[in-house]
Design a protein around this motif. Structure first.
Motif, mmCIF file in Angstrom:
data_model
loop_
_atom_site.group_PDB
_atom_site.id
_atom_site.type_symbol
_atom_site.label_atom_id
_atom_site.label_comp_id
_atom_site.label_asym_id
_atom_site.label_seq_id
_atom_site.Cartn_x
_atom_site.Cartn_y
_atom_site.Cartn_z
ATOM 1 N N THR A 1 0.830 -1.206 0.000
ATOM 2 C CA THR A 1 0.000 0.000 0.000
ATOM 3 C C THR A 1 0.866 1.259 0.000
ATOM 4 O O THR A 1 1.979 1.260 0.543
ATOM 5 C CB THR A 1 -0.928 0.005 1.233
ATOM 6 N N THR A 2 0.354 2.318 -0.619
ATOM 7 C CA THR A 2 1.153 3.543 -0.773
ATOM 8 C C THR A 2 0.429 4.788 -0.257
ATOM 9 O O THR A 2 1.007 5.869 -0.243
ATOM 10 C CB THR A 2 1.484 3.765 -2.262
ATOM 11 N N LEU A 3 -0.822 4.651 0.138
ATOM 12 C CA LEU A 3 -1.613 5.807 0.581
ATOM 13 C C LEU A 3 -2.076 5.597 2.020
ATOM 14 O O LEU A 3 -2.464 4.493 2.399
ATOM 15 C CB LEU A 3 -2.840 5.960 -0.334
ATOM 16 N N GLY A 4 -2.048 6.695 2.807
ATOM 17 C CA GLY A 4 -2.541 6.611 4.184
ATOM 18 C C GLY A 4 -1.432 6.503 5.209
ATOM 19 O O GLY A 4 -1.681 6.528 6.408
ATOM 20 N N GLU A 5 -0.215 6.368 4.758
ATOM 21 C CA GLU A 5 0.958 6.342 5.651
ATOM 22 C C GLU A 5 2.031 7.222 5.018
ATOM 23 O O GLU A 5 2.088 7.338 3.787
ATOM 24 C CB GLU A 5 1.567 4.938 5.722
ATOM 25 N N SER A 6 2.909 7.781 5.851
ATOM 26 C CA SER A 6 4.027 8.551 5.305
ATOM 27 C C SER A 6 5.101 7.577 4.807
ATOM 28 O O SER A 6 5.068 6.382 5.145
ATOM 29 C CB SER A 6 4.627 9.457 6.380
ATOM 30 N N GLU A 7 6.038 8.086 4.048
ATOM 31 C CA GLU A 7 7.133 7.252 3.533
ATOM 32 C C GLU A 7 7.891 6.603 4.690
ATOM 33 O O GLU A 7 8.232 5.421 4.638
ATOM 34 C CB GLU A 7 8.104 8.104 2.692
ATOM 35 N N GLU A 8 8.121 7.395 5.737
ATOM 36 C CA GLU A 8 8.891 6.881 6.886
ATOM 37 C C GLU A 8 8.125 5.750 7.577
ATOM 38 O O GLU A 8 8.726 4.765 8.021
ATOM 39 C CB GLU A 8 9.196 7.996 7.891
ATOM 40 N N GLN A 9 6.791 5.904 7.661
ATOM 41 C CA GLN A 9 5.984 4.854 8.305
ATOM 42 C C GLN A 9 6.015 3.563 7.485
ATOM 43 O O GLN A 9 6.119 2.467 8.041
ATOM 44 C CB GLN A 9 4.528 5.321 8.464
ATOM 45 N N ILE A 10 5.930 3.721 6.154
ATOM 46 C CA ILE A 10 5.968 2.533 5.279
ATOM 47 C C ILE A 10 7.298 1.809 5.469
ATOM 48 O O ILE A 10 7.354 0.584 5.628
ATOM 49 C CB ILE A 10 5.789 2.939 3.791
ATOM 50 N N ILE A 11 8.383 2.595 5.490
ATOM 51 C CA ILE A 11 9.721 2.007 5.604
ATOM 52 C C ILE A 11 9.915 1.347 6.966
ATOM 53 O O ILE A 11 10.482 0.261 7.075
ATOM 54 C CB ILE A 11 10.796 3.075 5.292
ATOM 55 N N LYS A 12 9.403 2.000 7.993
ATOM 56 C CA LYS A 12 9.524 1.447 9.350
ATOM 57 C C LYS A 12 8.769 0.112 9.449
ATOM 58 O O LYS A 12 9.262 -0.853 10.026
ATOM 59 C CB LYS A 12 8.948 2.459 10.351
ATOM 60 N N ARG A 13 7.571 0.095 8.861
ATOM 61 C CA ARG A 13 6.742 -1.127 8.904
ATOM 62 C C ARG A 13 7.411 -2.253 8.127
ATOM 63 O O ARG A 13 7.489 -3.391 8.599
ATOM 64 C CB ARG A 13 5.364 -0.795 8.316
ATOM 65 N N LEU A 14 7.919 -1.930 6.939
ATOM 66 C CA LEU A 14 8.591 -2.950 6.133
ATOM 67 C C LEU A 14 9.852 -3.442 6.846
ATOM 68 O O LEU A 14 10.128 -4.640 6.894
ATOM 69 C CB LEU A 14 8.953 -2.396 4.743
ATOM 70 N N SER A 15 10.585 -2.493 7.441
ATOM 71 C CA SER A 15 11.814 -2.824 8.161
ATOM 72 C C SER A 15 11.536 -3.838 9.269
ATOM 73 O O SER A 15 12.291 -4.802 9.444
ATOM 74 C CB SER A 15 12.380 -1.560 8.793
ATOM 75 N N ALA A 16 10.454 -3.597 10.000
ATOM 76 C CA ALA A 16 10.101 -4.489 11.112
ATOM 77 C C ALA A 16 9.785 -5.887 10.587
ATOM 78 O O ALA A 16 10.220 -6.900 11.169
ATOM 79 C CB ALA A 16 8.895 -3.930 11.868
ATOM 80 N N VAL A 17 9.066 -5.959 9.455
ATOM 81 C CA VAL A 17 8.726 -7.268 8.872
ATOM 82 C C VAL A 17 9.991 -7.965 8.382
ATOM 83 O O VAL A 17 10.190 -9.162 8.625
ATOM 84 C CB VAL A 17 7.694 -7.099 7.720
ATOM 85 N N LEU A 18 10.878 -7.203 7.738
ATOM 86 C CA LEU A 18 12.127 -7.795 7.225
ATOM 87 C C LEU A 18 12.968 -8.342 8.380
ATOM 88 O O LEU A 18 13.507 -9.448 8.293
ATOM 89 C CB LEU A 18 12.938 -6.761 6.429
ATOM 90 N N SER A 19 13.061 -7.566 9.461
ATOM 91 C CA SER A 19 13.837 -8.026 10.628
ATOM 92 C C SER A 19 13.253 -9.314 11.186
ATOM 93 O O SER A 19 13.981 -10.226 11.586
ATOM 94 C CB SER A 19 13.842 -6.962 11.726
ATOM 95 N N SER A 20 11.933 -9.370 11.193
ATOM 96 C CA SER A 20 11.264 -10.563 11.705
ATOM 97 C C SER A 20 11.541 -11.760 10.793
ATOM 98 O O SER A 20 11.797 -12.877 11.278
ATOM 99 C CB SER A 20 9.762 -10.273 11.790
ATOM 100 N N ILE A 21 11.524 -11.539 9.480
ATOM 101 C CA ILE A 21 11.814 -12.642 8.543
ATOM 102 C C ILE A 21 13.274 -13.094 8.699
ATOM 103 O O ILE A 21 13.564 -14.285 8.687
ATOM 104 C CB ILE A 21 11.520 -12.229 7.078
ATOM 105 N N VAL A 22 14.180 -12.128 8.889
ATOM 106 C CA VAL A 22 15.606 -12.464 9.110
ATOM 107 C C VAL A 22 15.713 -13.384 10.330
ATOM 108 O O VAL A 22 16.402 -14.416 10.299
ATOM 109 C CB VAL A 22 16.458 -11.185 9.315
#
Lengths: 175, 374
Positions: free
Chosen positions: B225-246
């Motif tokens: 999704t690209t609407l409803g969150e700021s760029e920083e929020q999107i990146i933070k959310r993705l970062s958290a998921v990536l860390s969890s997958i790692v």
């Protein structure tokens, strides 16, 4: 006999049933084998529902292209119609967002985290808009002052217009 | 600058030798942008697309990062050249099939690629080796702001950046990471991971995007999704998921070593042997064998210094690269398999032999902790 589900894309009997949960909302799509393959949903790689498969919400407002009106909504800038959008899943130009606003609202609701932009704003575009708005307002005021023969005011507005133009020019040079 | 020099120029994108998070092979962020004054590429006439390209070219050519830059008209490239750019993640398949006016402007170090007249007027893409979402965002954000100083983007205060497809409207941002997840694949956990992250609005695809397979256990994981969150929020959310997958991948590796080390070492040892000695290798087999050797490097069975070589071979084993290295316009798949095997034999001739005492892997202390190579 049980009702045979039909492919949302071509109307043939549906054999592929795709479900996706997003933002706690369940989206279900029924497709025939051929359309599923075309949309890339037969491999594990395609985890997104293609946009043109989203069913319109029952609660959504009827669009201006409602059958009873017989009218088709068309973008005045690029000539794009709702049918074009349903066929391609894409708009024709930036103005389409204004033209198809009613149809878009419920769609965005199911597609994104929210319906309002909270991210980056192009600084320069905002400054440019502010400048043009200010200039238009001053030019109207100047015309009104000339019409009313308030020449001292008109001179002041001219100076102000020159100053706004000069300030904007400096901003342009600095950016 | 010519296509030939682009192919010959080494890229830093496979430089993960010293990465603290080798599981994330590459970080990519792209921004979808359009000019306010023009119809979107899909609706624009050939003349209008040429105008759009000229306006974008003029602006981008003046940016410091793009001096010098490769400026490639898609219509001037052969099918093979386009295939090579796709294999290097520098252009999309959609751009390679786009009509007149489609172009790619690529920085000298290959870390920035701007696609012109793809689905949107501009698709700005920044790539970095390893797990560097924040740094990549900072770089692409500055680049995007510099473009906006000259070009007026299509922007709405309520909907944000206006894009051809409403799935990209708002931030126009797609952040993704290319992850190497062999233990989750071997353990049969990948489907569960995909289902879990899908519910968080995160998408998992094969290495080359939608419709590509996940050979080599390499996955592209990105925000949906690209609407409803700021760029920083999107990146933070993705970062958290990536860390969890790692973390899940590291746990899966630990379980494989604890419960089935002979089977795991056998897979890694055989992969090394085949890569050193095979005379026929399909693209898919090469990817899967390289993946096992890469896992061996992460586990300390092979030295860290071998990782860039393996990462380069992931790209150079693709059909377009094999064909290009052969110097022929068309070669049969069977000959490609012979050439691919010869390439890996040569690359692995001096590769250090395995030492089957696996090191315990530590998760990275924080995302983006890896030292920047750029």
């Amino acid at each position: 006999m049980a009702n045979q589900l039909k492919c949302v894309s071509c109307g043939k009997p549906a054999t592929v049933h795709f479900t996706q949960i997003l933002n706690n909302k369940v989206h279900k799509v029924d497709l025939c084998e051929a359309c599923a393959q075309e949309k890339g949903l037969t491999t594990l790689a395609g985890f997104e529902l293609p946009l043109d498969l989203f069913p319109p919400k029952a609660t959504s407002e009827p669009t201006a292209a409602a059958p009873e009106s017989g009218l088709t909504l068309r973008c005045e800038k690029c000539g794009f119609t709702e049918a074009d959008f349903k066929k391609t899943g894409r708009f024709g130009c930036p103005h389409c967002y204004e033209t198809f606003k009613q149809m878009l609202g419920p769609m965005l609701d199911g597609m994104h985290k929210g319906t309002a932009h909270t991210g980056k704003v192009p600084r320069h575009a905002a400054a440019r808009k502010e400048y043009h708005d200010r200039l238009s307002q001053l030019e109207l005021t100047l015309a009104s002052a000339i019409k009313d023969e308030r020449y001292e005011d008109a001179a002041r507005y001219r100076d102000e217009i020159a100053q706004v133009k000069q300030t904007y020019g400096k901003q342009e040079a600095a950016s | 600058m010519t296509f030939g020099s682009l192919i010959a120029t080494p890229s830093d994108l496979t430089d993960t030798a010293s990465s603290k998070c080798a599981i994330v092979m590459m970080t990519r962020i792209r921004l979808a942008r359009n000019l306010a004054s023009h119809r979107f590429p899909g609706r624009a006439s050939p003349d209008e697309r040429a105008e759009i390209r000229a306006a974008c070219q003029q602006t981008i050519n003046n940016l410091p990062l793009m001096q010098p830059a490769y400026d490639l008209a898609i219509s001037d490239l052969t099918e093979l050249q386009k295939q090579i750019l796709v294999e290097r993640h520098l252009i999309s398949r959609e751009l390679s099939a786009s009509p007149d006016g489609a172009a790619a402007m690529i920085s000298n170090d290959h870390t920035c690629s701007v696609m012109i007249n793809e689905e949107d007027h501009l698709r700005i893409q920044f790539l970095r080796a390893g797990f560097q979402l924040k740094k990549t965002w900072a770089a692409i954000n500055a680049f995007d702001t510099a473009i906006e100083d000259t070009l007026e983007y299509a922007f709405s205060p309520t909907l944000g950046y206006l894009t051809a497809c409403p799935t990209n409207v708002g931030t126009g941002l797609r952040a993704s990471a290319m992850m190497h997840l062999p233990a989750l694949v071997i353990g049969g956990h990948m489907e569960k991971v995909v289902r879990a992250v899908n519910q968080l609005g995160i998408v998992v695809r094969g290495q080359f995007g939608e419709g590509s397979d996940a050979s080599g256990s390499i996955f592209q994981i990105s925000n949906q999704t690209t609407l409803g969150e700021s760029e920083e929020q999107i990146i933070k959310r993705l970062s958290a998921v990536l860390s969890s997958i790692v973390e899940h991948e590291l746990n899966a590796r630990a379980r494989l070593i604890e419960n089935d080390s002979s089977k795991l070492f056998d897979k890694i040892g055989r992969a090394y042997g085949i890569l050193q000695n095979a005379h026929l290798l399909t693209s898919s087999e090469a990817m899967n064998l390289l993946s096992l050797v890469r896992l061996g490097i992460d586990l300390g069975i092979f030295p860290d210094s071998g990782r860039p070589l393996v990462d380069r071979l992931f790209i150079e084993s693709q059909p377009g690269h094999i064909q290009n290295n052969a110097g022929q316009a068309q070669i049969e798949p069977a000959l490609r398999d012979t050439l691919r095997a010869a390439q890996t034999r040569a690359a692995f001739a001096d590769f250090a032999p395995p030492n089957f005492i696996p090191a315990i892997e530590e998760p990275p202390s924080e995302p983006d902790a890896a030292p920047s190579q750029n």
